[in-house]
Scaffold this motif. Structure first.
Motif, short mmCIF file in Angstrom:
data_model
loop_
_atom_site.label_atom_id
_atom_site.label_comp_id
_atom_site.label_asym_id
_atom_site.label_seq_id
_atom_site.Cartn_x
_atom_site.Cartn_y
_atom_site.Cartn_z
N LEU A 97 0.81 -1.21 0.00
CA LEU A 97 0.00 0.00 0.00
C LEU A 97 0.85 1.27 0.00
CD1 LEU A 97 -2.96 -1.07 2.26
CD2 LEU A 97 -3.00 -0.59 -0.19
N ILE A 98 1.95 1.26 0.72
CA ILE A 98 2.84 2.43 0.70
C ILE A 98 3.36 2.65 -0.73
CG2 ILE A 98 5.08 3.34 1.46
CD1 ILE A 98 4.47 2.07 4.22
N LYS A 99 3.75 1.57 -1.38
CA LYS A 99 4.23 1.67 -2.78
C LYS A 99 3.12 2.23 -3.67
CE LYS A 99 6.26 -1.13 -6.43
NZ LYS A 99 6.68 -2.48 -6.83
N ARG A 100 1.91 1.72 -3.51
CA ARG A 100 0.80 2.19 -4.35
C ARG A 100 0.46 3.65 -4.05
NH1 ARG A 100 -5.03 -0.65 -5.66
NH2 ARG A 100 -5.65 0.93 -7.16
N LEU A 101 0.45 4.02 -2.77
CA LEU A 101 0.17 5.40 -2.40
C LEU A 101 1.20 6.35 -3.01
CD1 LEU A 101 -0.83 4.93 1.34
CD2 LEU A 101 -2.25 6.01 -0.41
N LYS A 102 2.46 5.96 -2.98
CA LYS A 102 3.52 6.82 -3.51
C LYS A 102 3.44 6.96 -5.03
CE LYS A 102 6.86 6.38 0.21
NZ LYS A 102 8.19 5.90 0.62
N SER A 103 2.79 6.03 -5.71
CA SER A 103 2.69 6.10 -7.17
C SER A 103 1.33 6.64 -7.64
CB SER A 103 2.94 4.72 -7.78
OG SER A 103 1.91 3.83 -7.43
N ALA B 260 -0.11 14.68 7.63
CA ALA B 260 0.09 13.54 6.73
C ALA B 260 1.42 13.56 5.99
CB ALA B 260 -1.05 13.51 5.71
N PHE B 261 1.86 12.33 5.65
CA PHE B 261 2.92 12.19 4.65
C PHE B 261 2.36 12.70 3.34
CE2 PHE B 261 4.23 8.60 7.48
CZ PHE B 261 5.55 8.99 7.71
N GLY C 194 9.94 11.87 10.65
CA GLY C 194 10.05 12.81 9.54
C GLY C 194 8.80 13.62 9.29
N ILE C 195 7.82 13.49 10.16
CA ILE C 195 6.55 14.22 10.06
C ILE C 195 6.61 15.40 11.02
CG2 ILE C 195 4.09 14.05 10.64
CD1 ILE C 195 4.48 12.65 8.19
N LEU C 196 5.98 16.50 10.64
CA LEU C 196 5.89 17.63 11.55
C LEU C 196 5.00 17.27 12.73
CD1 LEU C 196 5.52 20.59 9.05
CD2 LEU C 196 7.55 19.96 10.38
N HIS D 262 -9.51 11.88 14.00
CA HIS D 262 -9.37 11.47 12.61
C HIS D 262 -8.10 10.62 12.56
CE1 HIS D 262 -8.00 12.60 8.36
NE2 HIS D 262 -8.99 11.73 8.22
N VAL D 263 -8.28 9.32 12.38
CA VAL D 263 -7.21 8.33 12.54
C VAL D 263 -6.59 7.98 11.18
CG1 VAL D 263 -6.69 6.00 13.40
CG2 VAL D 263 -8.46 7.38 14.52
N PRO D 264 -5.25 7.99 11.09
CA PRO D 264 -4.61 7.57 9.84
C PRO D 264 -4.60 6.05 9.72
CG PRO D 264 -2.93 8.06 11.46
CD PRO D 264 -4.26 8.39 12.10
N GLY D 265 -4.37 5.57 8.52
CA GLY D 265 -4.23 4.13 8.32
C GLY D 265 -3.91 3.81 6.88
#
Length: 176
Positions: free
Chosen positions: A10-16, A50-51, A98-100, A118-121
């Motif tokens: 999912l991280i790979k897909r999100l980044k693309s 968020a990233f 690396g997030i503020l 509001h929860v990330p995931g």
């Protein structure tokens, strides 16, 4: 597929993700969350910074401030703990991931002061259980949280997986 494999895929897909498509979906998700009863009835909203590849929370933060809500964002602490502190852009520093996050001079809020988190995931199943980044910060925080929880994800982040015993479900997941 185990959680780590799901996480990496999912991280790979999100980044693309196509930036123009992402921007459109983020706007629709903003509309979904701000139209919700949970948002309308909250006075104190805790969200995350968020990233760049995640749902963009900045418009939600700006909208909540315009709507007169107190906005909190997380700060990670030692021993896997997390606290929420008031959002003030001038008091943000780069945290350990690396997030503020709010600097340590910011007063933290008690969980009982927060109406809505509001929860990330990275992935959510049909019951609202999530796969996060693997640190367990939100599961530990939410274990005793009594307020409402929501999340925003892209439709392809809705997956079928078995939650672990320590996982805490989110009450409402918006997806586009």
């Amino acid at each position: 597929m185990d959680k780590e494999a799901i996480r990496q895929n999912l991280i790979k897909r999100l980044k693309s993700h196509n930036p123009a498509d992402k921007e459109k979906l983020d706007k629709l998700l903003l509309d979904d969350i701000t139209a919700s009863e949970a948002y309308h009835t909250s006075q104190v909203l805790a969200t995350y910074l968020a990233f760049s590849f995640e749902y963009d929370t900045q418009p939600l933060i700006e909208r909540a401030v315009r709507d007169g809500k107190k906005v909190l964002v997380p700060r990670t602490c030692s021993q896997g703990k997390m606290v929420f502190a008031s959002y003030h852009p001038e008091h943000l520093i780069k945290g350990r991931f690396g997030i503020l996050e709010p600097d340590s001079s910011r007063e933290t809020a008690e969980p009982s002061e927060i109406d809505l988190i509001h929860v990330p995931g990275l992935a959510f199943n049909a019951e609202g259980f999530r796969i996060g980044y693997g640190g367990g910060y939100y599961d530990r925080y939410l274990a005793d949280f009594k307020g409402r929880t929501v999340s925003t994800v892209y439709a392809w982040q809705r997956l079928d997986f078995k939650e672990d015993a320590h996982d805490v479900a989110v009450m409402e997941v918006f997806s586009q």
